[in-house]
Design a protein around this motif. Structure first.
Motif, PDB file in Angstrom:
ATOM      1  N   ASN A 217       0.798  -1.232   0.000  1.00 58.46           N
ATOM      2  CA  ASN A 217       0.000   0.000   0.000  1.00 58.46           C
ATOM      3  C   ASN A 217       0.825   1.275   0.000  1.00 58.46           C
ATOM      4  OD1 ASN A 217      -2.237  -1.576  -0.022  1.00 58.46           O
ATOM      5  ND2 ASN A 217      -2.632  -1.449   2.186  1.00 58.46           N
ATOM      6  N   ASN A 288      -7.507   6.774  11.314  1.00 65.54           N
ATOM      7  CA  ASN A 288      -8.942   6.505  11.423  1.00 65.54           C
ATOM      8  C   ASN A 288      -9.446   6.480  12.873  1.00 65.54           C
ATOM      9  OD1 ASN A 288      -7.931   4.089  12.244  1.00 65.54           O
ATOM     10  ND2 ASN A 288      -8.945   2.837  10.675  1.00 65.54           N
ATOM     11  N   GLY A 304      -9.925   9.411   9.327  1.00 70.18           N
ATOM     12  CA  GLY A 304     -10.523   8.591   8.286  1.00 70.18           C
ATOM     13  C   GLY A 304      -9.565   7.531   7.785  1.00 70.18           C
ATOM     14  N   ASP A 305     -10.057   6.763   6.850  1.00 66.10           N
ATOM     15  CA  ASP A 305      -9.312   5.639   6.310  1.00 66.10           C
ATOM     16  C   ASP A 305      -8.282   6.135   5.287  1.00 66.10           C
ATOM     17  OD1 ASP A 305      -8.411   3.369   5.095  1.00 66.10           O
ATOM     18  OD2 ASP A 305     -10.409   2.556   4.614  1.00 66.10           O
ATOM     19  N   SER A 307      -6.535   4.636   3.150  1.00 66.75           N
ATOM     20  CA  SER A 307      -6.585   4.063   1.800  1.00 66.75           C
ATOM     21  C   SER A 307      -7.610   4.788   0.928  1.00 66.75           C
ATOM     22  CB  SER A 307      -6.875   2.558   1.861  1.00 66.75           C
ATOM     23  OG  SER A 307      -8.168   2.353   2.393  1.00 66.75           O
ATOM     24  N   ARG A 308      -8.591   5.429   1.559  1.00 63.59           N
ATOM     25  CA  ARG A 308      -9.570   6.201   0.781  1.00 63.59           C
ATOM     26  C   ARG A 308      -9.108   7.640   0.579  1.00 63.59           C
ATOM     27  NH1 ARG A 308     -14.853   6.898   2.937  1.00 63.59           N
ATOM     28  NH2 ARG A 308     -15.188   7.812   0.885  1.00 63.59           N
ATOM     29  N   ILE A 309      -8.455   8.192   1.628  1.00 64.66           N
ATOM     30  CA  ILE A 309      -8.092   9.613   1.586  1.00 64.66           C
ATOM     31  C   ILE A 309      -6.879   9.880   0.682  1.00 64.66           C
ATOM     32  CG2 ILE A 309      -7.209  11.503   3.024  1.00 64.66           C
ATOM     33  CD1 ILE A 309      -8.987  10.231   5.284  1.00 64.66           C
ATOM     34  N   PRO A 311      -5.569   8.618  -2.205  1.00 61.83           N
ATOM     35  CA  PRO A 311      -5.688   8.852  -3.647  1.00 61.83           C
ATOM     36  C   PRO A 311      -6.270  10.234  -3.959  1.00 61.83           C
ATOM     37  CG  PRO A 311      -6.576   6.694  -3.073  1.00 61.83           C
ATOM     38  CD  PRO A 311      -6.274   7.395  -1.785  1.00 61.83           C
ATOM     39  N   ARG A 312      -7.224  10.666  -3.133  1.00 63.84           N
ATOM     40  CA  ARG A 312      -7.817  11.991  -3.377  1.00 63.84           C
ATOM     41  C   ARG A 312      -6.843  13.106  -3.055  1.00 63.84           C
ATOM     42  NH1 ARG A 312     -13.791  12.274  -1.117  1.00 63.84           N
ATOM     43  NH2 ARG A 312     -13.543  14.381  -1.985  1.00 63.84           N
TER      44      ARG A 312
ATOM     45  N   PRO B 232     -12.953  14.421   6.177  1.00 67.53           N
ATOM     46  CA  PRO B 232     -12.401  13.317   5.387  1.00 67.53           C
ATOM     47  C   PRO B 232     -13.049  13.191   4.011  1.00 67.53           C
ATOM     48  CG  PRO B 232     -13.721  12.474   7.223  1.00 67.53           C
ATOM     49  CD  PRO B 232     -13.556  13.946   7.443  1.00 67.53           C
ATOM     50  N   GLU B 233     -14.231  13.773   3.850  1.00 63.93           N
ATOM     51  CA  GLU B 233     -14.874  13.723   2.536  1.00 63.93           C
ATOM     52  C   GLU B 233     -14.339  14.808   1.618  1.00 63.93           C
ATOM     53  OE1 GLU B 233     -16.551  11.214   1.608  1.00 63.93           O
ATOM     54  OE2 GLU B 233     -16.459  10.418   3.664  1.00 63.93           O
TER      55      GLU B 233
END
Ligand SMILES: Cc1cc2nc3c(=O)[nH]c(=O)nc-3n(C[C@H](O)[C@H](O)[C@H](O)COP(=O)(O)OP(=O)(O)OC[C@H]3O[C@@H](n4cnc5c(N)ncnc54)[C@H](O)[C@@H]3O)c2cc1C
Ligand SMILES: Nc1ncnc2c1ncn2[C@@H]1O[C@H](COP(=O)(O)O)[C@@H](O)[C@H]1O
Lengths: 323, 249
Positions: A217, A288, A304-305, A307-309, A311-312, B232-233
């Motif tokens: 990762n 997280n 937050g996670d 792995s989601r944050i 890439p953005r 986070p969003e």
């Protein structure tokens, strides 16, 4: 009375750190109403030496003696003492890096000079000479008096801003008598990392911990670091597991660094980890668990996670850079 | 060949550091004291070398400068496997004073290799090893990540800012060790703890060498401002803050 700065070179060139030392010393000498000289040991081209003049030093002493081509704390301490004596230096300034840590204590005993290590503040007072030093792994400062005639300061990286202050420089030979100065240890092999930005030099460090789950990762961590011209780092368990190379481990038992920006991603923020990075100007945490202690040390955080944050975040940076 | 490992005894890093008497002294209540992690690793490596056949290491000793309150730390080092210990009975005031005391132990003994840690996690600041070497006019190598004895030669690897160097060092010398010197610190086994009781701790009188520095008071670092949380969003907002508020990217 004068200030002597030992400016180390790396294969003939100076790093930002050397310029920080000059900026610090010039400012301090002004307050002390005295002069500054820089000492450079090894082969450095005149043009590179003049770089130091950009930050206000007017005299540069150089020693290009063959006996000093191998860094050896014992012989270097003798050589620098000769110069300090000749210059009647009352203050010797060097970096709080591997070299400075090896030299300052030897010089201290040789010159019976008190040392303040890891300095990141200007002195509180000049007479008596009182200055803050880092203690208890960054958990406090010790306000320390250095009562000796000669004093040695080792300066923490990224603690003093560069200040342009161009001066006309004169370069002189330091006139070191090298008879008897032959290193007793023999170098057999040298391995140098030249291609990669060093963790200890990086202004921006992107560091990740066990929260990344698997070594596969690390892609976005490396991408983030390269977008920011930064270096990558990690927590101890990550290097212990062999997910990342040992050179990347920061903390009490790893590297102690003080970059401008330290990203701690999936790192809980244990005291032993913070001991190596608490000198960073900005700590940015992604975790997280909103109770993770890393958020107490951070200026900016995202709960937050990763792995989601990530890439953005990478996309947003790319956009910002191309804008 | 005899090895001397210098051990300092420091608060465990997880203990909260507090000060007493108007911040002039460390508040020692509730502190868990441990062997400085580097020194534990040096001791481990010294013992590994003693066990390695052909290394020629006969004896591993430890030395500490400090009052009797450090006895448990010294016993622990003996339980881990050191053969004997030296303790200079004086309060440690700064690295110069500590190194001056250690130098006397070295001069009175016969040690071929002296190991110190790169940094003790209390207030001295990476100085004792280099100072000790200068008091003795011995070779010093700092930042050692690997130490071995092969065919009678002492081989060390030294970490540089951006690389490493392998060196052959003469004895006697002072080695200042860092990460890599040993994998895991050795822990004392029951048998070691029993044997430690019978091992000698030589009590050494202090010389008059005093400190060069004086700590006036301790100051906790400025608290960092509270963390600013980003949705986070909307991680794009972090980039915007770093660019326009912190101005660091
Ligand atoms: C003597 C000694 C010396 C030590 N020296 C060091 C040292 O030099 N350096 C060092 O780092 N450690 C050191 N340690 C270890 C230290 O105590 C911690 O165990 C270590 O720092 C924890 O590493 P970590 O934060 O990566 O892992 P963990 O503590 O396991 O933390 C992982 C974090 O990731 C978060 N997380 C999990 N999943 C996600 C997700 N999907 N997205 C975002 N976040 C997530 C979790 O909430 C947690 O906060 C030392 C310990 C001792 C006893
Ligand atoms: N009081 C002490 N007694 C013996 N050795 C010490 C003492 N303090 C420091 N040392 C040694 O010096 C190393 C570096 O400590 P310092 O210079 O205090 O950061 C430690 O890892 C020990 O090996």
């Amino acid at each position: 009375m004068s200030v002597l700065v030992y400016t180390e070179n790396w294969d003939g060139s100076f790093k930002k750190l050397s310029c920080e030392l000059i900026s610090f010393a010039v400012k301090l000498a002004e307050e002390m109403q005295t002069d500054v000289a820089a000492l450079s040991i090894g082969n450095v081209e005149a043009e590179e030496l003049e770089k130091l003049g950009q930050y206000g030093v007017k005299r540069i002493l150089t020693a290009q003696n063959g006996e000093l081509s191998q860094f050896d704390p014992q012989t270097y301490a003798k050589a620098i003492t000769q110069v300090a004596d000749k210059e009647q230096a009352s203050l010797i300034v060097m970096a709080d890096n591997n070299t400075g840590k090896a030299l300052a204590p030897r010089l201290s005993v040789r010159m019976k000079a008190a040392v303040a290590s890891g300095v990141s503040h200007m002195p509180d007072t000049l007479s008596p000479f009182v200055i803050k030093t880092k203690t208890f792994s960054g958990n406090a400062f010790a306000v320390t008096e250095l009562p000796t005639d000669v004093k040695i300061l080792t300066i923490a990286q990224n603690s003093f801003d560069l200040k342009k202050n161009p001066a006309e420089v004169t370069v002189e030979d330091a006139g070191i008598d090298t008879s008897g100065l032959r290193p007793k240890a023999a170098v057999k092999e040298v391995e140098k990392q030249t291609d990669k930005l060093l963790l200890t030099d990086a202004e921006i460090v992107v560091s990740a911990g066990r929260g990344m789950k698997t070594p596969e990762n690390w892609g976005p961590i490396e991408e983030l670091a390269s977008l920011l011209n930064g270096a990558t780092a990690c927590s101890r368990p990550v290097s212990d597991e062999g997910w990342r190379p040992h050179e990347e481990h920061t903390g009490q038992t790893g590297k102690i660094i003080a970059p401008n920006v330290y990203f701690a991603i999936g790192i809980s923020g244990a005291t032993q980890h913070l001991a190596g990075v608490s000198g960073s100007k900005y700590i940015i945490a992604i975790n997280n668990d909103k109770e993770a202690p890393i958020f107490d040390a951070a200026q900016y955080g995202i709960v937050g996670d990763a792995s989601r944050i990530l890439p953005r975040l990478v996309d947003a940076l790319k956009k910002a850079k191309s804008a | 060949m005899n090895i001397l490992v210098c051990i300092s005894h420091v608060p465990d890093t997880t203990t909260k550091i507090k000060f007493a008497e108007n911040n002039t002294r460390l508040d020692t209540t509730g502190i868990q004291w441990v062997i400085n992690p580097w020194d534990e690793l040096s001791l481990t490596r010294a013992l590994e070398l003693k066990e390695k056949s052909g290394s020629g290491v006969q004896k591993v000793s430890v030395a500490h400068v400090g009052p009797s309150s450090a006895e448990p730390t010294i016993r622990k080092a003996l339980a881990i496997g050191a053969d004997d210990a030296y303790r200079v009975d004086v309060e440690a005031l700064d690295s110069y004073q500590v190194a001056a005391q250690l130098a006397e132990i070295v001069k009175a003994g016969s040690f071929d290799m002296i190991l110190c840690g790169i940094e003790s996690s209390d207030y001295n600041g990476s100085n004792v090893g280099g100072m000790l070497a200068e008091f003795l006019d011995y070779v010093s190598v700092s930042g050692i990540s690997h130490l071995d004895i092969e065919g009678g030669e002492i081989l060390v690897t030294r970490e540089l800012d951006g690389g490493r160097e392998k060196l052959v060092v003469p004895s006697p010398f002072v080695g200042i060790v860092q990460k890599g010197i040993a994998k895991e610190p050795r822990i004392a086994a029951m048998r070691g703890i029993m044997m430690a009781r019978k091992k000698p701790v030589h009590l050494v009188d202090a010389t008059e060498a005093g400190p060069l520095t004086r700590v006036k008071e301790f100051e906790p670092p400025q608290p960092r401002p509270a963390c600013k949380f980003v949705d986070p969003e909307n991680p794009e907002q972090l980039v915007e803050l770093l660019q326009n508020e912190a101005k660091v990217i």
